[in-house]
Write an enzyme that holds these catalytic residues in place. Structure first.
Site, PDB file in Angstrom:
ATOM      1  N   LYS A  79       0.815  -1.216   0.000  1.00 21.09           N
ATOM      2  CA  LYS A  79       0.000   0.000   0.000  1.00 21.09           C
ATOM      3  C   LYS A  79       0.851   1.269   0.000  1.00 21.09           C
ATOM      4  O   LYS A  79       0.484   2.264  -0.640  1.00 21.09           O
ATOM      5  CB  LYS A  79      -0.949   0.007   1.194  1.00 21.09           C
ATOM      6  CG  LYS A  79      -0.280   0.123   2.552  1.00 21.09           C
ATOM      7  CD  LYS A  79      -1.298   0.164   3.670  1.00 21.09           C
ATOM      8  CE  LYS A  79      -0.626   0.216   5.029  1.00 21.09           C
ATOM      9  NZ  LYS A  79       0.177   1.431   5.237  1.00 21.09           N
ATOM     10  N   THR A  80       1.990   1.270   0.709  1.00 20.45           N
ATOM     11  CA  THR A  80       2.832   2.468   0.742  1.00 20.45           C
ATOM     12  C   THR A  80       3.395   2.756  -0.638  1.00 20.45           C
ATOM     13  O   THR A  80       3.469   3.916  -1.069  1.00 20.45           O
ATOM     14  CB  THR A  80       3.980   2.293   1.759  1.00 20.45           C
ATOM     15  OG1 THR A  80       3.430   1.982   3.035  1.00 20.45           O
ATOM     16  CG2 THR A  80       4.809   3.565   1.860  1.00 20.45           C
ATOM     17  N   ASP A  85      -3.719   7.369   4.285  1.00 14.68           N
ATOM     18  CA  ASP A  85      -3.216   6.031   4.603  1.00 14.68           C
ATOM     19  C   ASP A  85      -3.924   5.505   5.851  1.00 14.68           C
ATOM     20  O   ASP A  85      -4.345   6.286   6.709  1.00 14.68           O
ATOM     21  CB  ASP A  85      -1.704   6.109   4.850  1.00 14.68           C
ATOM     22  CG  ASP A  85      -1.060   4.737   4.966  1.00 14.68           C
ATOM     23  OD1 ASP A  85      -1.672   3.745   4.525  1.00 14.68           O
ATOM     24  OD2 ASP A  85       0.057   4.665   5.514  1.00 14.68           O
ATOM     25  N   GLU A  86      -4.070   4.173   5.950  1.00 19.63           N
ATOM     26  CA  GLU A  86      -4.675   3.532   7.128  1.00 19.63           C
ATOM     27  C   GLU A  86      -6.059   4.115   7.431  1.00 19.63           C
ATOM     28  O   GLU A  86      -6.378   4.459   8.574  1.00 19.63           O
ATOM     29  CB  GLU A  86      -3.758   3.673   8.356  1.00 19.63           C
ATOM     30  CG  GLU A  86      -2.360   3.123   8.175  1.00 19.63           C
ATOM     31  CD  GLU A  86      -2.282   1.600   8.176  1.00 19.63           C
ATOM     32  OE1 GLU A  86      -3.345   0.941   8.142  1.00 19.63           O
ATOM     33  OE2 GLU A  86      -1.158   1.062   8.201  1.00 19.63           O
ATOM     34  N   GLN A 101      -7.915  -5.042   9.234  1.00 24.65           N
ATOM     35  CA  GLN A 101      -6.875  -4.689  10.203  1.00 24.65           C
ATOM     36  C   GLN A 101      -7.295  -3.510  11.085  1.00 24.65           C
ATOM     37  O   GLN A 101      -6.449  -2.805  11.625  1.00 24.65           O
ATOM     38  CB  GLN A 101      -5.560  -4.363   9.487  1.00 24.65           C
ATOM     39  CG  GLN A 101      -4.956  -5.557   8.763  1.00 24.65           C
ATOM     40  CD  GLN A 101      -3.552  -5.273   8.239  1.00 24.65           C
ATOM     41  OE1 GLN A 101      -2.590  -5.175   8.996  1.00 24.65           O
ATOM     42  NE2 GLN A 101      -3.429  -5.134   6.932  1.00 24.65           N
ATOM     43  N   ARG A 117       1.784 -11.206  10.215  1.00 25.00           N
ATOM     44  CA  ARG A 117       3.103 -10.621  10.503  1.00 25.00           C
ATOM     45  C   ARG A 117       4.216 -11.555  10.055  1.00 25.00           C
ATOM     46  O   ARG A 117       5.359 -11.123   9.905  1.00 25.00           O
ATOM     47  CB  ARG A 117       3.282 -10.368  12.013  1.00 25.00           C
ATOM     48  CG  ARG A 117       2.338  -9.385  12.677  1.00 25.00           C
ATOM     49  CD  ARG A 117       2.185  -8.089  11.933  1.00 25.00           C
ATOM     50  NE  ARG A 117       1.064  -8.153  11.016  1.00 25.00           N
ATOM     51  CZ  ARG A 117       0.881  -7.347   9.977  1.00 25.00           C
ATOM     52  NH1 ARG A 117       1.770  -6.415   9.700  1.00 25.00           N
ATOM     53  NH2 ARG A 117      -0.181  -7.464   9.191  1.00 25.00           N
TER      54      ARG A 117
END
Length: 735
Positions: free
Chosen positions: A56-57, A239-240, A270, A624
């Site tokens: 995503k970044t 973002d997020e 998330q 993770r």
């Protein structure tokens, strides 16, 4: 108090031929089709559902570079926000690699750094001066305490930290004191909120919630200023997005009204921060808010093996409040080159055995060549860390705690250890000074100085000085009562020093009022502190290694004096909430049991939304790991020194059995893959009265009597210790 640097508001540089950047980079060539589509979709509202490890970044920064290279906007017309300084710094670094110094003219940073820039410009409209100070949480707590004292309100009965937490929730929801519903105007929290805000204005200060709330208020109340920024920000990227609260949501909607070019990147699976104000409905209702919005799903994962992704996808599919996506290994992912190992499911007898197993596995894996920093132990609660810290120290495994201090360095643990130090050694003046007014006994700094002066003049320890001053009536009134009560408690505890240590610890926590202080605070943080104290009691119940209080205190001293490990080569130990956004080759997930994960607070509330957030936390935990996962359960754990048997977590049943391999099973007929016995004991029947009077048990509230069952499976129970409660039948056990 502390100030923070806000963004430079100097005139921006002019770039004449931005489009010349385009041929110098092949930004789009490295993207998969969905990522490329997200980058090139520049008109209108866009929601990019970005699963864990899907890049995503890269999408956000490439989209920014693409917009500028195509000449669609000037840098200062782009508003790019995220939540943490770390994420903002990473985004800026990546963007700088693409567009160079042009990135300095982009409005890129955290929500707070963006809004403080606006607020300083229009501070007078909020009743502030532009050089206002920003308070941290400690400043807020002290200010609330001053207000309570001025109002004659007992801050022991009404802890300041609880007001800080509740006021923060008001601000997360965009509620100034004036916007709170009239029926709550007489509420004590609302009254303190009003006085707190008034006092902040007198001090020319704001807290972090104010930075967003004042900015929103200014934009809502002054249409000319709102139009200025709506015209300025042609492209807005977030973002997020799943972590936004109501205030942030309202800000984004307001700022994007002119052009409608709002791109939100996030993952509803998330969303794990509702306890600090995040509102998952912001992302779930995106299409309703923006009917013509496009939704692009990023599902190609570049991090984890196929087996891990399958387990995570199957688990999260049990949630109903989600937009839906399925992770799969990307075509060029490094994970394709890795062995597709099963997820190892490890049953242990106790928490101590669980920690020993993890330490031995870390040692073995490290000997095979994996650096320590590529391994992590992710726990549901901070209280779980203690046994792992002890085990790592015993086995000489370097580790670092992320997101908080080590167990024995936590405030509540140090406070309680100070009590124990004075009990074991009454001449320990430093320890007594730490807790003489914890919890509040109205023994202020001036009184403490009187005690210290007497102790120095007469050559006696501080505790002895207090006793002598009480006996000689050198103090009077409330101070005399408080000091007499304190010394009497220490006399009683010293007489009880022959008790088992866990019993002594429970007695001190109860009689000192420390435990009650945390219960009254009634916040997420105080609940965590109580869990840590429970674990402290558990650590003291080991009579073999710590037969006396002095032995235990010596053990703690040796642990806390151990040299800090190198941060470059150490195992990571952290809570699941702290692990979001990180990745490791090997991950250990201990404590997957009912009441621990999902947490007992979720189960006792019977809230399906809270349970779904716990499941999202489990999804974050699994994703993770790049290659190897160990999930661990313990047959029994100690809670306040008492053994408690636990069922394996329901989340284990939601992972396909073929993804799991039982590596070490300490159970007899372990109910891992079969439906475990936590399933509902009660379901509604046509004859609900037949169940009335039945004795039941609840993991948090204990024993009670069933009064009635409602149509939605809610049961009214009268519990022996806590009275009447409404509980879902699925959380009751017939006895």
């Amino acid at each position: 108090m502390n100030n923070i640097f806000d963004l430079d508001d100097s005139p921006v540089q002019t770039y004449d031929n931005i489009s010349k950047l385009k041929p110098a980079f092949n930004w789009l060539d490295s993207l998969n089709p969905q990522q490329r589509e997200a980058v090139q979709t520049t008109d209108g509202a866009l929601l990019v559902l970005s699963g864990a490890g899907t890049g995503k970044t890269r999408v956000l920064t490439t989209r920014l570079a693409y917009i500028l290279s195509e000449g669609l906007a000037n840098p200062w017309n782009c508003f790019v926000v995220t939540f943490t300084n770390k994420a903002a710094k990473e985004m800026k670094t990546r963007a700088q690699d693409m567009i160079g110094s042009m990135v300095d003219s982009v409005w890129l940073g955290t929500f707070h750094s963006m809004c403080v820039k606006i607020l300083r410009k229009y501070a007078d409209l909020a009743g502030l001066k532009s050089n206002f100070t920003i308070l941290d949480e400690d400043d807020q707590t002290r200010l609330i305490k001053q207000i309570l004292q001025a109002e004659g309100i007992d801050d022991k009965k009404y802890p300041p930290a609880a007001f800080v937490d509740k006021i923060s929730r008001f601000k997360d929801k965009g509620l100034t004191p004036a916007k709170i519903s009239p029926e709550f105007k007489g509420n004590l929290t609302t009254i303190i909120y009003e006085k707190y805000q008034a006092r902040l204005l007198e001090l020319n200060a704001v807290d972090f919630g104010d930075i967003l709330l004042y900015t929103l208020d200014i934009l809502q109340m002054h249409s000319d200023i709102a139009e200025e920024y709506q015209q300025k920000f042609k492209y807005i990227m977030v973002d997020e997005y799943q972590d936004t609260n109501v205030t942030q949501y309202l800000l984004l909607r307001l700022l994007s009204q002119k052009y409608g070019n709002l791109c939100c990147v996030g993952d509803d699976d998330q969303s794990i921060y509702s306890w600090r104000g995040a509102e998952i409905q912001n992302i779930l209702r995106f299409q309703k808010d923006f009917p013509n919005a496009r939704i692009i799903r990023l599902e190609q994962n570049y991090r984890s093996t196929k087996n891990i992704l399958r387990a995570a996808s199957n688990l999260i599919a049990h949630n109903t409040s989600r937009l839906g996506k399925t992770l799969k290994v990307a075509d060029h992912s490094p994970a394709l080159l890795k062995e597709n190992e099963p997820i190892y499911l490890v049953g242990t007898y106790s928490g101590e055995e669980e920690a020993s197993f993890v330490a031995s596995q870390i040692d073995n894996i490290h000997r095979q060549g994996l650096p320590y920093q590529q391994m992590a132990v992710l726990v549901r609660t901070a209280a779980q860390m203690r046994e792992f810290e002890d085990s790592f120290i015993r086995e000489a495994i370097p580790y670092q705690v992320v997101g908080g201090p080590k167990f024995y360095e936590r405030m509540e643990i140090r406070d309680m250890l100070a009590y124990f130090r004075v009990i074991a050694q009454p001449a320990d003046d430093l320890a007594l000074e730490r807790i003489i007014n914890k919890p509040s006994r109205k023994i202020g700094a001036t009184s403490v100085q009187k005690f210290k002066d007497y102790a120095y003049a007469h050559g006696v320890p501080l505790l002895q000085a207090i006793k002598q001053m009480c006996a000689q009536k050198l103090i009077s009134g409330q101070l005399l009562n408080a000091a007499t009560d304190l010394t009497a408690h220490f006399d009683a505890w010293q007489n009880a020093i022959g008790l088992p240590l866990d019993q002594l610890a429970n007695q001190v926590m109860e009689e000192s009022g420390y435990l009650e202080m945390l219960k009254k605070e009634d916040s997420v943080e105080s609940a965590g502190r109580i869990e840590n104290l429970k674990e402290l009691v558990n650590s003291m119940s080991d009579e073999t290694n710590y037969p006396t209080l002095s032995d235990f205190l010596e053990h703690v001293s040796l642990i806390t004096q151990t040299d800090a490990p190198s941060l470059l080569n150490s195992v990571y130990l952290m809570t699941l909430h702290s692990a979001k956004g990180l990745e490791f080759e090997t991950v250990f997930l201990p404590g997957w049991e009912e009441g621990l994960f999902p947490h007992e607070r979720t189960l006792s509330e019977g809230d399906s939304n809270a349970l779904e957030e716990e499941r999202r936390l489990a999804y974050v935990a699994l994703t993770r790991a790049k290659q190897k996962i160990f999930i661990l359960t313990a047959y029994a754990r100690k809670i306040f020194g008492q053994w408690q048997n636990n069922q394996p977590s329901r989340f284990l049943n939601e992972i396909p059995s073929e993804c799991l391999q039982i590596k070490n099973n300490a159970y007899t007929n372990a109910p891992y893959i079969k439906k475990p016995s936590y399933m509902p004991s009660y379901r509604r029947t046509s004859n609900t009265q037949s169940a009335k009077g039945t004795r039941v048990y609840h993991s948090s509230f204990g024993y009670g009597t069933l009064m009635r069952i409602e149509a939605d499976d809610k049961c009214e129970v009268y519990f022996d210790k806590v009275g009447r409660k409404m509980i879902y039948g699925s959380y009751l056990r017939k006895v």
